[in-house]
Scaffold this active site. Structure first.
Site, PDB file in Angstrom:
ATOM      1  N   ASP A 147     -12.102  14.817  59.523  1.00 55.71           N
ATOM      2  CA  ASP A 147     -12.400  15.380  60.845  1.00 55.71           C
ATOM      3  C   ASP A 147     -13.910  15.274  61.061  1.00 55.71           C
ATOM      4  O   ASP A 147     -14.664  14.983  60.123  1.00 55.71           O
ATOM      5  CB  ASP A 147     -11.959  16.860  60.883  1.00 55.71           C
ATOM      6  N   SER A 148     -14.343  15.564  62.282  1.00 59.13           N
ATOM      7  CA  SER A 148     -15.779  15.579  62.569  1.00 59.13           C
ATOM      8  C   SER A 148     -16.465  16.737  61.833  1.00 59.13           C
ATOM      9  O   SER A 148     -17.678  16.749  61.702  1.00 59.13           O
ATOM     10  CB  SER A 148     -15.993  15.733  64.069  1.00 59.13           C
ATOM     11  N   CYS A 203      -8.331  14.894  63.565  1.00 56.49           N
ATOM     12  CA  CYS A 203      -9.266  15.143  64.663  1.00 56.49           C
ATOM     13  C   CYS A 203      -8.695  14.428  65.883  1.00 56.49           C
ATOM     14  O   CYS A 203      -8.471  13.212  65.837  1.00 56.49           O
ATOM     15  CB  CYS A 203     -10.634  14.566  64.289  1.00 56.49           C
ATOM     16  N   GLU A 257     -18.296  25.477  64.704  1.00 52.05           N
ATOM     17  CA  GLU A 257     -19.051  24.903  63.571  1.00 52.05           C
ATOM     18  C   GLU A 257     -20.207  25.812  63.162  1.00 52.05           C
ATOM     19  O   GLU A 257     -20.508  25.961  61.989  1.00 52.05           O
ATOM     20  CB  GLU A 257     -19.603  23.518  63.943  1.00 52.05           C
ATOM     21  N   CYS A 271      -7.349  20.196  69.867  1.00 51.88           N
ATOM     22  CA  CYS A 271      -8.542  20.037  69.031  1.00 51.88           C
ATOM     23  C   CYS A 271      -8.250  20.828  67.766  1.00 51.88           C
ATOM     24  O   CYS A 271      -7.824  21.992  67.834  1.00 51.88           O
ATOM     25  CB  CYS A 271      -9.774  20.598  69.738  1.00 51.88           C
ATOM     26  N   HIS A 280     -10.056  22.183  65.717  1.00 53.08           N
ATOM     27  CA  HIS A 280     -10.911  23.355  65.483  1.00 53.08           C
ATOM     28  C   HIS A 280     -10.284  24.643  66.060  1.00 53.08           C
ATOM     29  O   HIS A 280     -10.592  25.733  65.599  1.00 53.08           O
ATOM     30  CB  HIS A 280     -12.280  23.183  66.160  1.00 53.08           C
TER      31      HIS A 280
HETATM   32  N1  DGL Z   1     -11.599  18.718  65.635  1.00 52.37           N
HETATM   33  C1  DGL Z   1     -12.002  17.739  66.604  1.00 52.37           C
HETATM   34  C2  DGL Z   1     -10.830  17.399  67.527  1.00 52.37           C
HETATM   35  O1  DGL Z   1      -9.695  17.683  67.170  1.00 52.37           O
HETATM   36  C3  DGL Z   1     -13.268  18.169  67.273  1.00 52.37           C
HETATM   37  C4  DGL Z   1     -14.014  17.013  67.831  1.00 52.37           C
HETATM   38  C5  DGL Z   1     -15.503  17.180  67.983  1.00 52.37           C
HETATM   39  O2  DGL Z   1     -16.179  17.027  66.989  1.00 52.37           O
HETATM   40  O3  DGL Z   1     -15.982  17.363  69.109  1.00 52.37           O
HETATM   41  O4  DGL Z   1     -10.980  16.824  68.565  1.00 52.37           O
END
Ligand code: DGL
Length: 262
Positions: free
Chosen positions: A11-12, A74, A152, A183, A185
């Site tokens: 993931d990011s 992600c 984050e 998302c 997150h």
């Molecule tokens: N967890 C990522 C997603 O599902 C977040 C993306 C981001 O870094 O903006 O899109």
């Protein structure tokens, strides 16, 4: 391919741990390597080309570190880079977007809301894929540019977090019966989301884990060892914040966490 190789999940940043949790619950004896690109988060404000380039490096890292399957945990990366990575990857790739589309119980709702990053929402991928399954389902999508960076940095540190969250969610009409978390997150702030949205909440993590199960089965790649799998974490940015948040959410101490420059 060695069957006791790892499942690579990336993931990011932190978000993919919500998917990792479901994968390790369903497949407890699999070894997993998690990569969070915390140096480059958020992906949601980047271009498709930038995201593809970042993802390509991560896939190479995971592959060279003994992975047998890769999970793009992600949504943003999945939309920007799934097709691209699928072409270049020597091992199977699962992208969360397909699981998310499959996690919707069709013929149950007339209207749903979707929240995700600006990239995810602007891409129009979700409505396009969902309409292939149910063209009559009404979809309201809201891009939430502030949420991933706040999560984050530590959601609880923001005293205005509920106001900001409510501002996004109330853009979805009350008639929407369910809300898809597009998302990875967002399950980290599930309780706050539930306080604002009254309908069903759809979290694709579990369906993604099932897709991982099916892919391992189809490729005859289940780890035959009858012992608990090892989970290792890698981040490209700060280790401490990641460790604290990930431990809180996963409910166990993370000892194998490494910072890498890839
Ligand atoms: N967890 C990522 C997603 O599902 C977040 C993306 C981001 O870094 O903006 O899109």
């Amino acid at each position: 391919m060695n069957k006791d190789y790892n499942i690579g999940v990336f993931d990011s940043g932190l978000g993919g741990i919500t998917v990792l949790k479901e994968i390790s619950r369903l497949l407890p004896n699999e070894n997993i390597i998690y990569f969070g690109d915390t140096k480059n988060v958020p992906y949601g404000e980047k271009t498709k080309e930038e995201i593809q380039a970042l993802c390509e490096r991560i896939v190479r890292f995971l592959f060279t570190n003994g992975c047998k399957l890769i999970v793009i945990a992600c949504n943003t990366a999945s939309i920007a880079a799934y097709e691209y990575l699928h072409k270049i990857s020597p091992i199977p790739i699962v992208g969360i977007i397909n699981s998310a589309v499959d996690s919707i119980p069709y013929n149950t709702y007339k209207e749903i809301g979707i929240i995700g990053t600006p990239f995810t929402v602007n891409s129009g991928e979700y409505p396009r894929k969902i309409k292939e399954k149910d063209e009559n389902l009404k979809i309201y999508s809201v891009g939430c540019e502030k949420l991933c960076p706040m999560i984050e940095k530590g959601w609880e540190n923001f005293s205005d977090r509920r106001v900001i969250l409510a501002d996004y969610i109330t853009r979805i009409p009350k008639s929407a019966e369910a809300l898809l978390l597009a998302c990875t997150h967002y399950p980290l702030i599930l309780n706050d989301i539930k306080d604002i949205f009254e309908g069903d909440i759809l979290d694709p993590g579990e369906e993604c884990a099932r897709e991982v199960f099916r892919t391992l089965k189809a490729n005859n790649l289940f780890n035959p060892k009858n012992e608990k799998g090892k989970i290792e974490f890698y981040v490209s940015g700060d280790k401490e914040i990641f460790q604290k948040k990930a431990q809180e959410f996963l409910g166990y101490e993370i000892t194998r966490l490494f910072k890498v420059n890839i």
